[in-house]
Design an enzyme around this catalytic site. Structure first.
Site, short mmCIF file in Angstrom:
data_model
loop_
_atom_site.label_atom_id
_atom_site.label_comp_id
_atom_site.label_asym_id
_atom_site.label_seq_id
_atom_site.Cartn_x
_atom_site.Cartn_y
_atom_site.Cartn_z
CB THR A 84 70.23 -46.50 -33.30
OG1 THR A 84 69.66 -47.27 -34.36
CG2 THR A 84 71.54 -47.15 -32.85
CE1 TYR A 120 75.80 -40.87 -30.51
CE2 TYR A 120 76.79 -41.66 -28.46
CZ TYR A 120 76.06 -41.91 -29.62
OH TYR A 120 75.59 -43.17 -29.87
#
Length: 289
Positions: free
Chosen positions: A113, A128
């Site tokens: 993902t 991130y």
């Protein structure tokens, strides 16, 4: 198929798990001892589960031979003030170990993902995004040995998501008819995709013989956050005052994002819900009262 699923206790992973079980897959979930399993309490008895803070990944592969696929949805956004090293471990080091073991044990498919977010020079999402991009590069490197697909997503939404996110916060304020809610100018453009459509896309990728290295999941359309907020207010018949421009845009926040779902469309996948229908379904399921 015998499938390892990470992030099964989260928003996306829990919905994927339910569909995998309906399709009679043999599922192994990887979680932590402190993971909140509320979203999958009815499914736990039907899966084999391991706490990765107590069990090594290598031993899991030793105990479970002939694994067909890995679906990796676990992620760390850094929203709880995690350090850069903690984010790196969750989004790069951990899935890399999982990928290495998958290659070693001749797993056929690895679905990761990913994110559509660009790497900004600053802002809370920098670590991130960087960690996600680093693992995608490792996936590309190992793609000669395993069918690795990086599923690229923009904004997923649906019932019972994290209440700190933009849409859940806004919907709850409107449903409860709070006096007002402060928002940015709302000019950011996003490609919203309903959770059910995301799951069917993952299932399509899982069953493909030769999925490409990168697959984007979305409508290929853009909706501004302002128009999304106005539509939610309309659908909830709310009296909440939307104070656009009351807060500043975040540092490094991208103003325009859009997916290109051309490959999935050519493979026979199309989203079922437009934004209006998706929000209606979300409200009807989460706010039945």
């Amino acid at each position: 198929m015998k499938t390892i699923l990470t992030g099964a206790t989260g928003f996306l992973g829990s919905e994927i798990l339910k569909v995998l079980l309906r399709e009679n897959h043999n599922i192994i979930i990887l979680k932590r001892t402190f993971s909140n399993t509320q979203k999958i309490k009815n499914e736990l008895s039907a899966v084999r589960q391991y706490d990765i803070d107590k069990t090594s990944l290598a031993s899991i592969f030793e105990e479970n031979k002939n694994i067909d696929a890995i679906i990796h949805t676990a992620t760390c956004y850094g929203r709880k003030n995690e350090t850069a090293s903690q984010i790196f471990y969750s989004n790069t080091a951990f899935p890399l170990e999982l990928l290495e073991l998958s290659v070693k044990n001749k797993v056929k498919t690895f679905i990761n993902t990913g994110t559509i977010l660009p790497l900004a020079k600053k802002g809370q999402m920098h670590n991130y995004v960087l960690s996600k991009q680093q693992f995608a590069k490792w996936g590309e490197y190992y793609s000669q040995d395993i069918q690795f697909t990086n599923a690229i997503l923009d904004y997923i939404y649906g019932p019972f998501d994290d209440k700190t996110k933009f849409l859940p916060t806004l919907i709850e304020a409107c449903v409860e008819n709070k006096e007002s809610i402060n928002l940015s100018g709302g000019e950011q453009l996003r490609d919203f995709i309903y959770i059910e459509d995301v799951v069917t896309a993952y299932m399509k990728i899982l069953h493909l013989q030769n999925a490409p290295l990168e697959v984007e999941i979305g409508h290929g359309l853009q909706t501004s956050l302002k128009n999304a907020a106005l539509k939610i207010k309309e659908l909830t018949k709310s009296k909440t005052n939307l104070n656009f421009g009351a807060i500043e845009y975040k540092d490094g926040e991208p103003m325009s994002l859009k997916t290109n779902p051309a490959f999935l469309n050519s493979a026979g996948w199309k989203p079922k819900y437009n934004f209006t229908d998706g929000i209606k379904k979300l409200i009807s399921e989460e706010y039945k009262k």
